[in-house]
Design a protein around this motif. Sequence first.
Motif, PDB file in Angstrom:
ATOM      1  N   GLU A 130     105.242 -35.918 -24.520  1.00  0.00           N
ATOM      2  CA  GLU A 130     104.563 -35.964 -23.231  1.00  0.00           C
ATOM      3  C   GLU A 130     105.567 -35.960 -22.085  1.00  0.00           C
ATOM      4  N   GLU A 131     105.171 -35.293 -21.001  1.00  0.00           N
ATOM      5  CA  GLU A 131     106.019 -35.215 -19.816  1.00  0.00           C
ATOM      6  C   GLU A 131     105.515 -36.228 -18.782  1.00  0.00           C
ATOM      7  N   LEU A 132     106.375 -37.187 -18.459  1.00  0.00           N
ATOM      8  CA  LEU A 132     106.025 -38.158 -17.422  1.00  0.00           C
ATOM      9  C   LEU A 132     106.293 -37.535 -16.058  1.00  0.00           C
ATOM     10  N   VAL A 133     105.288 -37.548 -15.192  1.00  0.00           N
ATOM     11  CA  VAL A 133     105.405 -36.911 -13.882  1.00  0.00           C
ATOM     12  C   VAL A 133     105.168 -37.942 -12.786  1.00  0.00           C
ATOM     13  N   ASN A 134     105.635 -37.616 -11.587  1.00  0.00           N
ATOM     14  CA  ASN A 134     105.399 -38.452 -10.404  1.00  0.00           C
ATOM     15  C   ASN A 134     104.231 -37.879  -9.616  1.00  0.00           C
ATOM     16  N   CYS A 135     103.362 -38.726  -9.157  1.00  0.00           N
ATOM     17  CA  CYS A 135     102.223 -38.315  -8.341  1.00  0.00           C
ATOM     18  C   CYS A 135     102.302 -39.008  -6.981  1.00  0.00           C
ATOM     19  N   ARG A 136     101.916 -38.282  -5.953  1.00  0.00           N
ATOM     20  CA  ARG A 136     101.897 -38.856  -4.608  1.00  0.00           C
ATOM     21  C   ARG A 136     100.770 -39.891  -4.511  1.00  0.00           C
ATOM     22  N   TYR A 137     101.004 -40.956  -3.770  1.00  0.00           N
ATOM     23  CA  TYR A 137      99.964 -41.958  -3.564  1.00  0.00           C
ATOM     24  C   TYR A 137     100.065 -42.519  -2.149  1.00  0.00           C
ATOM     25  N   ASP A 138      98.977 -43.033  -1.640  1.00  0.00           N
ATOM     26  CA  ASP A 138      98.991 -43.735  -0.353  1.00  0.00           C
ATOM     27  C   ASP A 138      97.942 -44.845  -0.388  1.00  0.00           C
TER      28      ASP A 138
ATOM     29  N   MET B 278      96.923 -36.372 -18.076  1.00  0.00           N
ATOM     30  CA  MET B 278      96.465 -35.167 -17.399  1.00  0.00           C
ATOM     31  C   MET B 278      96.614 -33.963 -18.319  1.00  0.00           C
ATOM     32  N   PRO B 279      96.055 -32.812 -17.935  1.00  0.00           N
ATOM     33  CA  PRO B 279      96.174 -31.618 -18.777  1.00  0.00           C
ATOM     34  C   PRO B 279      97.628 -31.202 -18.980  1.00  0.00           C
ATOM     35  N   ASN B 280      97.847 -30.327 -19.950  1.00  0.00           N
ATOM     36  CA  ASN B 280      99.177 -29.806 -20.284  1.00  0.00           C
ATOM     37  C   ASN B 280     100.128 -30.908 -20.731  1.00  0.00           C
ATOM     38  N   ASN B 281      99.563 -31.966 -21.345  1.00  0.00           N
ATOM     39  CA  ASN B 281     100.375 -33.037 -21.933  1.00  0.00           C
ATOM     40  C   ASN B 281     101.243 -33.749 -20.891  1.00  0.00           C
ATOM     41  N   LYS B 282     100.720 -33.918 -19.689  1.00  0.00           N
ATOM     42  CA  LYS B 282     101.433 -34.634 -18.631  1.00  0.00           C
ATOM     43  C   LYS B 282     100.793 -35.994 -18.421  1.00  0.00           C
ATOM     44  N   ARG B 283     101.596 -36.941 -17.943  1.00  0.00           N
ATOM     45  CA  ARG B 283     101.094 -38.305 -17.775  1.00  0.00           C
ATOM     46  C   ARG B 283     101.810 -38.978 -16.595  1.00  0.00           C
ATOM     47  N   PHE B 284     101.007 -39.692 -15.774  1.00  0.00           N
ATOM     48  CA  PHE B 284     101.559 -40.540 -14.710  1.00  0.00           C
ATOM     49  C   PHE B 284     101.428 -41.982 -15.167  1.00  0.00           C
TER      50      PHE B 284
END
Length: 310
Positions: free
Chosen positions: A202-210, A247-253
């Motif tokens: 799995e690819e750990l990704v960064n997501c924008r948040y506010d 999330m899709p494509n094996n991504k995860r936050f």
Amino acid sequence: MPECVNKGCGRKFTDPTEPCLHHPGPPIFHEGQKGWQCCKPRVLTFDEFLSIPPCTTGVHSTEAPKPVENAAAKPSPEIAAPTVKDGIETYGSAVSVTKAAAPVAKPPTPAKEKPVVEDDPSIPVPLDSPCKRRGCKAVYKDPKTYNTPCVHHPGVPIFHEGSKGYSCCKRKVLEFDEFLKIEGCKEGRHLFVGALISKEEEELVNCRYDFYQTYSDVIVSIFAKMVGKEKAKIEFRQRELHVDLPMPNNKRFKQTFPLYGPIDAENSTYVVLTTKVEIKLKKADGTSWPTLRSDEATGEIIQIGQPTKM
């Protein structure tokens, strides 16, 4: 045997009265999302789009539906009609016009093609499993099915300025139904099971948040698209917020937020939306939070009700 032309079916049949599972509506591609007009699922990748289960039960058909004429969809008279040779459509150059030519848009960069995946012989194949390779319509009946040729497209779909095709071959068409009928350009081995993806890949990704706040709550928005509602995990603790969003494509936050102030964990809630996850943190003491995270506190006081972006 005749072959059903209903969208989502495409099966060969001998009994015209047998149930036909298909999509009666046209496909919809909008802002990166893909789906069918007749049902609600929306996905991001083309392979996921093809795997959306049919939503309607009817009867098989061998006659393609007549296209609805739309003046807005007619090709411009300034563009020469395509010529067809050996099954390949070639578009001529534009005829001369008096007005200035508009700048030509640069075609989008096609998605990176993935390495060839083969089935693991030790994994059993469910009966009637369709081949997962693009363009192949084979269905698994017994081990001998692997001995039949798999004619497919190793490339990725490309939709650009109305034309549709694959990155691995030259043929381009205009109608989506014709795109589904483009014959494969490479012969190989069937893929009925596919690769099993482990959590380590799995690819750990960064997501924008506010966030913004009221007198009683702190509302956090994490901008993650198409989060799996069933697998999303949000844990509330008095001074911590634990977030795990597949999330899709094996991504995860996946992230833990040390909170600026204490919260009422039992009365804090969240909701998973299409483009974001919205979390409502119930304040335990009603004080104003200058920041969301305790490790980013600066001493600045932020007026309640005014949003701040991270």
